[in-house]
Design an enzyme around this catalytic site. Sequence first.
Site, short mmCIF file in Angstrom:
data_model
loop_
_atom_site.label_atom_id
_atom_site.label_comp_id
_atom_site.label_asym_id
_atom_site.label_seq_id
_atom_site.Cartn_x
_atom_site.Cartn_y
_atom_site.Cartn_z
N LYS A 53 0.85 -1.20 0.00
CA LYS A 53 0.00 0.00 0.00
C LYS A 53 0.88 1.24 0.00
O LYS A 53 0.63 2.20 -0.74
CB LYS A 53 -0.95 -0.03 1.22
CG LYS A 53 -2.03 -1.10 1.08
CD LYS A 53 -2.81 -1.38 2.36
CE LYS A 53 -3.77 -2.54 2.12
NZ LYS A 53 -4.53 -2.96 3.30
N GLN A 97 -4.53 -1.42 9.53
CA GLN A 97 -4.50 -2.77 8.96
C GLN A 97 -5.10 -3.77 9.94
O GLN A 97 -4.80 -3.76 11.14
CB GLN A 97 -3.04 -3.16 8.63
CG GLN A 97 -2.89 -4.48 7.91
CD GLN A 97 -3.49 -4.49 6.50
OE1 GLN A 97 -3.61 -3.46 5.85
NE2 GLN A 97 -3.88 -5.67 6.03
N ASP A 120 -10.97 2.92 4.05
CA ASP A 120 -11.26 1.48 4.06
C ASP A 120 -12.76 1.22 3.99
O ASP A 120 -13.19 0.09 3.77
CB ASP A 120 -10.75 0.89 5.38
CG ASP A 120 -9.69 -0.16 5.18
OD1 ASP A 120 -9.49 -0.59 4.03
OD2 ASP A 120 -9.07 -0.54 6.18
N1 GUN Z 1 -6.87 -6.87 6.18
C1 GUN Z 1 -7.19 -7.60 5.09
N2 GUN Z 1 -7.80 -6.83 4.16
C2 GUN Z 1 -7.88 -5.59 4.69
C3 GUN Z 1 -8.42 -4.36 4.21
O1 GUN Z 1 -8.98 -4.24 3.12
N3 GUN Z 1 -8.30 -3.31 5.05
C4 GUN Z 1 -7.73 -3.41 6.29
N4 GUN Z 1 -7.66 -2.33 7.03
N5 GUN Z 1 -7.23 -4.53 6.76
C5 GUN Z 1 -7.30 -5.61 5.96
#
Ligand code: GUN
Length: 284
Positions: A53, A97, A120
Amino acid sequence: MVAQIISGLTVAQDVKERVKKAVEELKTSGIIPCLATVLVGDDPASATYVNSKQKTAKELGIATRDHRLAATFKQHELLELVQLLNNDPEVHGILVQLPLPKHIDEFAIINTISPLKDVDGLTPYSAGMLQNGMALLKPCTPSGVMELLDYYKIALEGKDVVIINRSNLVGKPLVFMLLERNATVTVCHSKTRDLPARLRQADIIITAVGNRERFTLKADMVKEGAVVIDVATSRINGKLAGDADFEAVKQKASWITPVPGGVGPMTIAMLMKNTVTAASILRG
Ligand code: GUN
């Protein structure tokens, strides 16, 4: 029938090019879109996702903040960090995350993120807006799935879609996105009875289990000509794989996403798109 491949790499590239242009445009009006990522603990898979990311954001000209915290970081400290990011005018998007360590209440943290910076799409506000068909910031993986279906002009109206996943990250948001497009949606999970029979009725299968010992999507569970979207990532003999027995299912489906190179790249691309959207919203 041999399925055509739905390439997440191609579609993600297309989305990223559009995002890059939007970033350049925002910069001409003095706004540098900025994404803050927060990672607690040392789970290697989560670290890999956050690294990607960060890297993608930088490639697109998006500024980043990168908070990496020890697994012992306390809940109240994390709440304070999120508040700090909420109040930082230079930060447009906040991504915490998941999963978080067990001693931290995930809902409490997500519920503290400002809805304006919720790139998100996981806050209760964003979830409610999505349910009402009004959300600007939608969860990234389901948005990526929708983007793939639209890019390849796969019709949704009146189609029977079966989702295997009921999480806030994937299954639940997909329900509202697909209903909005007039699909008939069934959500299945670990307690669903006779899953293969339900799957055989589906025009479109969206599977996101991620554990091949518990579930493998086999060719005899797929209707001839069905579309298969494989959201999962698991490992078989050290190699990345999805839920589907890919080579066998490919002989029956009309369209299929590979793993890797399917939904995975879309999640990050849609996060970048949401970051630019959040920066534009904050601009007003
Ligand atoms: N863990 C797995 N996929 C995601 C996501 O799309 N966003 C976040 N914040 N954590 C994740």
